[in-house]
Design a protein around this motif. Structure first.
Motif, short mmCIF file in Angstrom:
data_model
loop_
_atom_site.label_atom_id
_atom_site.label_comp_id
_atom_site.label_asym_id
_atom_site.label_seq_id
_atom_site.Cartn_x
_atom_site.Cartn_y
_atom_site.Cartn_z
N TRP A 772 22.02 24.30 46.15
CA TRP A 772 22.64 23.13 45.53
C TRP A 772 23.88 23.51 44.72
CZ3 TRP A 772 22.96 23.08 40.20
CH2 TRP A 772 22.16 24.01 39.53
N GLN A 775 26.66 24.66 47.39
CA GLN A 775 27.27 23.57 48.14
C GLN A 775 28.14 22.68 47.26
OE1 GLN A 775 27.35 23.40 51.27
NE2 GLN A 775 25.77 24.89 51.80
N GLY A 776 27.66 22.35 46.06
CA GLY A 776 28.39 21.41 45.23
C GLY A 776 29.47 22.03 44.37
N SER A 812 32.02 14.35 43.59
CA SER A 812 31.56 14.01 44.93
C SER A 812 30.15 13.44 44.85
CB SER A 812 31.59 15.24 45.83
OG SER A 812 30.74 16.25 45.32
N ASN A 814 27.47 13.98 46.41
CA ASN A 814 26.32 14.88 46.55
C ASN A 814 26.32 16.02 45.54
OD1 ASN A 814 28.50 16.24 47.54
ND2 ASN A 814 27.53 16.89 49.45
N ASP A 838 21.94 14.34 39.81
CA ASP A 838 22.10 14.31 41.26
C ASP A 838 22.73 12.98 41.65
OD1 ASP A 838 21.92 14.40 43.96
OD2 ASP A 838 19.79 14.83 44.07
N GLY A 839 24.04 12.99 41.85
CA GLY A 839 24.72 11.75 42.19
C GLY A 839 25.28 11.04 40.97
#
Length: 868
Positions: A772, A775-776, A812, A814, A838-839
């Motif tokens: 996580w 990716q983020g 973003s 995600n 998250d979000g």
């Protein structure tokens, strides 16, 4: 970040499997210039070749024209290569003349279309930055194609004889010849298997272990975007890319719009251009050792004789590529004592290879190499790579690598230098005592020999008329070498003071500010401060990352604004030999003075991160720059938290700065884009993102792990800012060093080590994984801001229940962030825990001390976040 404190990385960005090619804009221009001199000329802009069959093949490939007998009308034809889809709707196409019995190119005019869909959000954002659309779907009017496969045969069913074929060839033939140059070296590597064997024998059946990779290069002209390139190479680590040569502020940049592979593949092809630097077919050979004998003739020349020991890992190759400074010209190459052909091919304008001053050298062997073979390869070369700067200083190869090199792989080095009396030379490795003068030494000449005590990723030397001082940290001698003065181009400090002038007759006369020019700085006088600062850094890093990896460390003054680190040797900009007061006299801002003051510790940290452990591909290079930078800032944080915070704020603010098109610099791409980040839109993108965002990523990771262990009652103790040797982040880096010293690593491998120290409360969705975060944050560009929403407090007998939501904005969709939430109680802050935001909106439920009436997000600024 100012230029003074930017670490120049040209020497680390070596040939790591290059993908693609480019040409100067305009159909009538040659990619490397249009010099018409002898093919054996060593003049700038021309390929130097050693006469033989490879030369003949290369010269044909770089100037092949169109064949009047192969001009066709084409309709509804397709050229599909993985994710690249090219359609020739209607038009005329002329194919090139035969080279080695094969058709290698074509020129098209008419109605065509191209479709390229990048595979993920990151690559689509990159495409959009340069083209305005996430998917490349454009028409084109003209196109030049180059290929090494059966494209001509495959298109036969849709080809019909064209009218006016001679007129078409007359119009486009010279453009085709000019454009042929850029792919010539690439095709030579592919077609070297057709060259005759020893004594003119027929070529051996030498298909490589992985077959013969297919290549297609399309250079198309689009009414909206101009001229751009599409490239497919089945043997490259990233098989597909698209890009364009652009100019910004008088500098050329090759903008890589996207680069990816539709499937995971191992790099097996050597490609001869230098647009990207990614995995390089390093598995073809290992260079186990270098033995280099160098004669230095100040003020300009060196002459070198370098012998490389190669171990062939994958057979079937007739040619190998090396990188060498464009200022050095090769006189001879031998393989196992026998002369072999070589071609010195200029780099493509605007590429990273060209910008760091290097060209490519192709060495062609008499027979295909076979797996397990040991080869001794000797290069004899020389040229003007030195320049006298003044103050007893020399520019030593300000741009370009000084020995034939294939990339960042670990090798042993044995270096011998011959140079005049009165100069001091420092090199990587351990200086060897020489019992007697070398037999080849000239009268009055100095000779020194330097041998690596462990494999190194690269090697260098510096030369000057230096004063030497020494410090010692434990058993490690730390020496600083400085000239008597600064280089001629060094800026003169000026300060303004209120001093009275001579008396005036007017009664209201006041003192007038006068400029005062201080005495010029003396690097030699400040050299001890430099050695002591590096010694302190070694102590700090050794206590956390393990022992200093080399026998000694030499820090040498280098003219200019950039500093560079080598194993056991550091080139320090003259600015590093200034005191803090002297820097401020140069009108340097306080924060830039702080960052400039970190250069010594930063370069010292590279002895661990970058030299002992190095990176695998261009996607991973950010790790070493960011780790070295954050290591130096951890030292600053432990000594001066306020200045540390000032530096971190500067990095964040730089990422939010907008260019002339109102696009923030952070959108140049994620840290994993490496050299792609420096582009026409953001010339300083690599430095700002690799250093700035990369440093913030490690800061976030460190405090995330530290807070979690503290909250769980783990081992980590100490003040909020101390870099505790027992905290989980530091423990992970020690493991990382122990496991990967002497190796090239990927970002995933580094994060695998961090996961071993990841406290359970940081297991997002119950998984011991940092995917996580990768990716983020690592593979993302967001800089969010956070807000608390609808916070409720329920008082209980011995605690307070706090509920609410965390809003994550400017991010973003995600993005996942571990957000620290603190309770403000009785004038203190108490960590309640971290909430995985998250979000856009995430609810939370936390337990706080009794009486809590206020909670705050990240009061110690451990997140890369907007502050307003």
């Amino acid at each position: 970040m100012t230029k003074v404190i930017i670490r120049n990385c040209w020497f680390r960005l070596l040939l790591l499997g290059l993908a693609g090619t480019a040409m100067a804009q305009g159909w009538g221009q040659a990619g490397f210039g249009s010099n018409q001199g002898s093919p054996l000329s060593l003049g700038e802009g021309q390929g130097a070749v050693h006469s033989g069959p490879a030369e003949s093949l290369y010269l044909q490939l770089r100037s092949v024209g169109l064949d009047k007998a192969r001009v066709y009308h084409v309709r509804d034809a397709s050229l599909d290569r993985a994710a690249i889809h090219i359609t020739l709707n209607d038009g005329t196409i002329a194919f090139t003349e035969d080279v080695a019995g094969r058709v290698t190119g074509a020129f098209f005019e008419g109605d065509g279309e191209v479709l390229l869909m990048p595979p993920d959000q990151v690559e689509r954002a990159s495409m959009s930055l340069f083209t305005g659309a996430a998917i490349l779907e454009e028409k084109f009017l003209t196109a030049y194609f180059r290929f090494n496969d059966d494209t001509f045969r495959d298109l036969q069913p849709v080809l019909r004889p064209a009218e006016h074929s001679e007129e078409f060839v007359a119009q486009w033939n010279q453009s085709a010849r000019n454009l042929a140059e850029a792919d010539a070296l690439e095709l030579l590597i592919a077609f070297s298997r057709f060259l005759p064997g020893p004594g003119g024998a027929p070529p051996a059946a030498n298909e490589t272990a992985d077959g013969n990779p297919r290549m297609l290069h399309a250079r198309v002209e689009n009414p909206k975007l101009g001229v751009f390139d599409l490239y497919f190479d089945s043997g490259a680590a990233e098989q597909i890319w698209a890009g364009q040569l652009k100019t910004a502020a008088g500098e050329s940049y090759y903008d890589v719009w996207t680069s990816f592979s539709p499937r995971k593949t191992q790099a097996t092809a050597q490609t001869g251009n230098g647009i990207l630097e990614q995995g390089s077919a390093q598995d073809i050979i290992d260079v186990s050792s270098y033995r280099i004998r160098t004669a230095i003739k100040p003020p300009t020349d060196i002459h070198a004789d370098a012998t490389l020991r190669l171990n062939v890992r994958r057979g079937g190759y007739r040619a190998l590529l090396f990188e060498l400074s464009r200022s050095l010209q090769i006189q001879q190459v031998e393989a196992d004592g026998h002369p072999v052909e070589f071609i010195h091919n200029p780099a493509v304008e605007g590429t990273r290879l060209a910008r760091r001053g290097n060209d490519l050298v192709a060495v062609i062997f008499a027979e295909p190499l076979h797996a397990g073979q040991a080869v001794e390869l000797r290069f004899v070369y020389g040229g003007a790579v030195l320049a006298e700067a003044g103050g007893g200083l020399m520019y030593v190869g300000a741009r370009g690598i000084w020995y034939p090199n294939r990339g960042m792989s670990m090798s042993n080095f044995d270096l011998e230098f011959h140079y005049p009396a009165g100069w001091t030379l420092l090199a990587t490795g351990k200086r060897q005592e020489m019992a007697a003068p070398a037999a080849s030494a000239e009268p009055g000449e100095q000779v020194t020999r330097w041998v690596s005590d462990r494999p190194m990723p690269l090697s260098g030397f510096n030369l000057g008329k230096y004063t030497r001082v020494q410090a010692r940290t434990g058993s490690v001698p730390v020496e600083a070498y400085a000239g008597s003065g600064m280089e001629h181009a060094f800026p003169s400090p000026r300060i303004v003071e209120d001093l009275p002038e001579f008396p005036r007759r007017r009664l209201d006369a006041r003192p007038k500010p006068l400029p005062i020019t201080p005495l010029p700085p003396s690097p030699a006088r400040n050299a001890q401060l430099v050695a002591d600062e590096s010694g302190r850094a070694i102590d700090f890093f050794a206590a956390r990352f393990g022992p200093y990896p080399y026998a000694s460390l030499a820090l040498t003054q280098m003219p200019g604004t950039s500093s560079q680190g080598w194993p056991g040797l550091i080139y320090l900009s003259s600015f590093s030999f200034l005191t803090r007061e002297q820097k401020l006299q140069l009108r340097m801002s306080a924060v830039n003075e702080t960052l400039s003051g970190q250069v010594i510790a930063h370069e010292t940290a590279h002895q661990w991160w970058g030299d002992l452990v190095t990176w695998s591909t261009y996607h991973d290079q950010w790790m070493m720059e960011a780790l070295a930078n954050y290591s130096s800032l951890m030292m600053l944080e432990s000594e001066d938290p306020a200045r540390f915070r000032q530096a971190m704020d500067k990095y964040r603010d730089d990422l939010l700065q907008k260019n002339k098109d109102d696009v923030p610099l952070m959108q140049a791409g994620p840290v994993t884009f490496g050299s792609r980040l420096s582009c026409s839109q953001f010339p300083s993108g690599y430095e700002a993102i690799s250093y700035g965002r990369g440093t913030w990523l490690f800061h976030m990771l460190r405090y995330m792990m530290r807070d979690a262990e503290r909250k769980a009652g783990g081992r980590a103790r100490g003040s909020q800012s101390a870099a505790n040797p027992d905290e989980p982040f530091i423990r992970a880096l020690r493991k990382f060093r122990e496991r990967y010293q002497g190796k090239a690593v990927t970002t995933r491998e580094l994060f695998g080590v961090f996961e071993q120290e990841l406290p359970r409360s940081m297991w997002y969705e119950g998984k011991n994984s940092l995917d996580w975060f990768y990716q983020g944050w690592v593979n993302g560009t967001s800089i969010p801001n956070f807000e608390l929403h609808d916070v409720q407090y329920v008082q209980r007998a011995d605690s307070t229940t706090v509920t609410g939501s965390i809003l994550q904005k400017s991010a973003s969709a995600n993005l996942v962030t571990a957000v620290p939430v603190y309770a403000a109680v009785s004038g203190k802050t108490v960590l309640l825990g971290r909430v995985f935001a998250d979000g856009p909106e995430t609810p939370f439920h936390l337990t706080a001390p009794a009486g809590t009436r206020k909670v705050v997000i990240d009061p110690y600024q451990t997140l890369l976040a907007r502050t307003h």
